[in-house]
Write an enzyme that holds these catalytic residues in place. Structure first.
Site, PDB file in Angstrom:
ATOM      1  CD  GLU A  46      -3.013  -0.554   0.269  1.00 29.15           C
ATOM      2  OE1 GLU A  46      -3.153  -0.157  -1.137  1.00 29.15           O
ATOM      3  OE2 GLU A  46      -3.679  -1.657   0.592  1.00 29.15           O
ATOM      4  CG  ASP A  49       0.451   3.042  -6.754  1.00 31.41           C
ATOM      5  OD1 ASP A  49       0.850   3.936  -5.625  1.00 31.41           O
ATOM      6  OD2 ASP A  49      -0.703   2.994  -7.242  1.00 31.41           O
ATOM      7  N   GLY A 134     -16.806   5.200  -3.317  1.00 32.25           N
ATOM      8  CA  GLY A 134     -16.080   5.679  -2.063  1.00 32.25           C
ATOM      9  C   GLY A 134     -15.803   4.728  -0.949  1.00 32.25           C
ATOM     10  CB  SER A 139     -16.165   2.970  -7.567  1.00 31.60           C
ATOM     11  OG  SER A 139     -15.735   3.905  -6.925  1.00 31.60           O
ATOM     12  CB  SER A 140     -12.553   6.326  -9.708  1.00 34.65           C
ATOM     13  OG  SER A 140     -11.519   6.357  -9.059  1.00 34.65           O
ATOM     14  CD  GLU A 177      -8.390   8.145 -10.585  1.00 27.06           C
ATOM     15  OE1 GLU A 177      -8.674   6.830 -10.984  1.00 27.06           O
ATOM     16  OE2 GLU A 177      -8.650   7.997  -9.211  1.00 27.06           O
ATOM     17  CG  ASP A 189      -6.381   2.290  -7.634  1.00 27.62           C
ATOM     18  OD1 ASP A 189      -5.965   1.225  -7.019  1.00 27.62           O
ATOM     19  OD2 ASP A 189      -6.737   3.221  -7.609  1.00 27.62           O
ATOM     20  CE1 TYR A 246      -2.817   7.577  -3.020  1.00 28.26           C
ATOM     21  CE2 TYR A 246      -2.373   9.461  -4.495  1.00 28.26           C
ATOM     22  CZ  TYR A 246      -2.331   7.867  -4.095  1.00 28.26           C
ATOM     23  OH  TYR A 246      -1.826   7.022  -4.851  1.00 28.26           O
TER      24      TYR A 246
HETATM   25  C1  GLA Z   1      -5.133   4.576  -4.158  1.00 23.35           C
HETATM   26  C2  GLA Z   1      -4.474   4.802  -5.313  1.00 23.35           C
HETATM   27  C3  GLA Z   1      -3.592   3.997  -5.594  1.00 23.35           C
HETATM   28  C4  GLA Z   1      -2.500   3.695  -4.632  1.00 23.35           C
HETATM   29  C5  GLA Z   1      -3.434   3.175  -3.408  1.00 23.35           C
HETATM   30  C6  GLA Z   1      -2.504   2.997  -2.026  1.00 23.35           C
HETATM   31  O1  GLA Z   1      -5.848   3.396  -4.232  1.00 23.35           O
HETATM   32  O2  GLA Z   1      -5.500   4.944  -6.403  1.00 23.35           O
HETATM   33  O3  GLA Z   1      -2.731   4.199  -6.898  1.00 23.35           O
HETATM   34  O4  GLA Z   1      -1.644   4.582  -4.316  1.00 23.35           O
HETATM   35  O5  GLA Z   1      -4.391   4.373  -3.002  1.00 23.35           O
HETATM   36  O6  GLA Z   1      -1.852   1.729  -2.331  1.00 23.35           O
END
Ligand code: GLA
Length: 420
Positions: A46, A49, A134, A139-140, A177, A189, A246
């Site tokens: 997590e 990426d 959400g 979902s996006s 995105e 994602d 984020y």
């Molecule tokens: C969200 C982002 C991903 C990734 C995760 C955390 O889902 O869209 O790109 O950074 O958070 O692992």
């Protein structure tokens, strides 16, 4: 007492029928077809990426369905079963900062494909989805990747036919995105939604420039054969400050990498953490700021190491014939637990609800539990022995009710298929 709520996935035929019917109710005539893409869970890895690190997602059986018909002009006309708000724009007007609303996720994909030189024009489309919205279950990305599959087929791009082609679609969805919808997410994602396969987890390596077979490796992940189930818990915590927080985490990682003179935190080895922390303390005069950067870095570096170890365990096999390989399964659970604790203490992206879901899962016998996705609310996952799923779900439900929180939603997550 209120019952545990299971959020069921539609079977693909049901989703396609819903898509076709919604389209013909909304626009005159038939769509050219219905395409779909899944939400995802990230098993481990997590916030790695965007640090050129490792992730291990699987696709959910829950999918977003896009029924689409090509138009002869440049207009994009959209409707959704999830909102009354229809969305219309000319593709000529779609540009970074120029459009907003849910249609930006759809039109953004067309924009990005055109930017990459592909002949995509206007279209009408309807959207319907059983991916919880959400809930950190992407979902996006499911919406963008279903759109990408639909545009690929209707404008005959042929990109869905190969991994190389799918990487072009992944890149287009990420641009949609980041640049049109304005969310600074990494690539996890979209790679999951376009590359996962049933029965497999997808080992992703985000070091730049890797060939397709090193970037994404499908790894058999037959939990049922190991007598295990992955339980997903939508904590229903309201997302707060998601984008700002984020982006702040990303900025800290980039700052740490820059101060260390490396192109990404992937280059910091786990046994180099102490030295790297010393460098950060020397470079950043404000002690609180230096400590914060060190904690963020420690999460990323240890998470990449945990993910590498987890992938190795999965490759060796977590069990067969319904019998778990106990040593491997115990270690996998420990790695999941350590991942959550690091996201809670060092990366600070968990909230009361996700911490509670994880604690209640562990207390009820889950082998391991952690938040999944970006955090700041959203979902958690629990690795559970197949016979104990209902008991763990009931215990988590009861813990939320006792705490006076909105009851969570529960999903089963057998590794499912990518976009088609
Ligand atoms: C969200 C982002 C991903 C990734 C995760 C955390 O889902 O869209 O790109 O950074 O958070 O692992």
């Amino acid at each position: 007492m209120q019952q545990v709520e299971w959020l069921a996935a539609w079977v693909p035929d049901e989703g396609a029928t819903r898509g076709r019917e919604l389209f013909s109710r909304t626009f005159d005539g038939e769509s050219d077809g219905v395409w779909s893409a899944p939400g995802r869970v990230n098993v481990i890895g997590e916030h790695t990426d965007y640090n050129a690190g490792l992730c291990l997602p699987t696709a959910l059986p829950h999918r977003t369905y896009v029924a689409l018909r090509r138009r002869a002009d440049d207009m994009v006309k959209l409707a959704s079963a999830q909102t009354d708000e229809q969305w219309t724009a000319s593709l000529a007007d779609v540009a970074p900062g120029a459009v907003s609303g849910w249609g930006a996720y759809v039109a953004g994909v067309a924009w990005a494909l055109r930017e990459a030189g592909y002949p995509v024009g206007g279209f009408e489309a309807t959207v319907d989805s059983c991916v919880p919205f959400g809930a950190s279950l992407s979902s996006s990305a499911a919406l963008e990747c279903a759109t990408a599959a639909a545009l690929d087929a209707t404008f005959e791009l042929g990109l869905m036919d190969s991994v190389d082609g799918r990487r072009v679609l992944i890149a287009a969805c990420i641009r949609a995105e980041n640049e049109i919808a304005g969310a600074a997410t990494g690539g996890l994602d979209h790679a999951a939604a376009l590359l996962c396969q049933p029965g497999h987890a997808l080992a992703l390596d985000f070091r730049p420039g890797l060939p397709p077979d090193e970037f994404a490796q499908l790894t058999p992940f037959d939990l049922a054969a190991a007598g295990l189930t992955l339980l997903v818990i939508d904590s229903r915590a309201p997302h707060q400050l998601v984008d700002g927080q984020y982006a702040a985490r990303r900025a800290s990682c980039e700052q740490a990498a820059e101060l260390l003179g490396v192109s990404s935190l992937r280059e910091v080895p786990i046994d180099g953490l102490l030295t790297a922390s010393e460098v950060l303390f020397d470079a950043v005069p404000n002690e609180a700021e230096a400590k914060l950067l060190c904690r963020r870095m420690r999460h990323v570096v240890t998470e990449i190491a945990r993910t590498a170890e987890f992938i190795a365990l999965v490759r060796t096999g977590l069990g067969s014939d319904g019998v778990p390989n106990e040593a491997a399964v115990t270690r996998a659970g420990e790695l999941m637990n350590a991942s959550h604790d690091s996201l809670r203490d060092d990366y600070e992206v968990t909230v009361r609800e996700t911490d509670l879901a994880v604690e209640a899962s562990r207390a009820a016998g889950a082998i391991g539990a952690r938040m999944t996705g970006g955090g700041f609310g959203g979902s958690t996952i629990a690795l559970v022995r197949a016979g104990e799923v209902d008991a763990v779900a009931a215990a988590v439900h009861a813990a939320f009710v006792d705490a006076g929180l909105t009851a969570p939603g529960f999903l089963l997550a057998p590794p499912s298929a990518a976009a088609f």
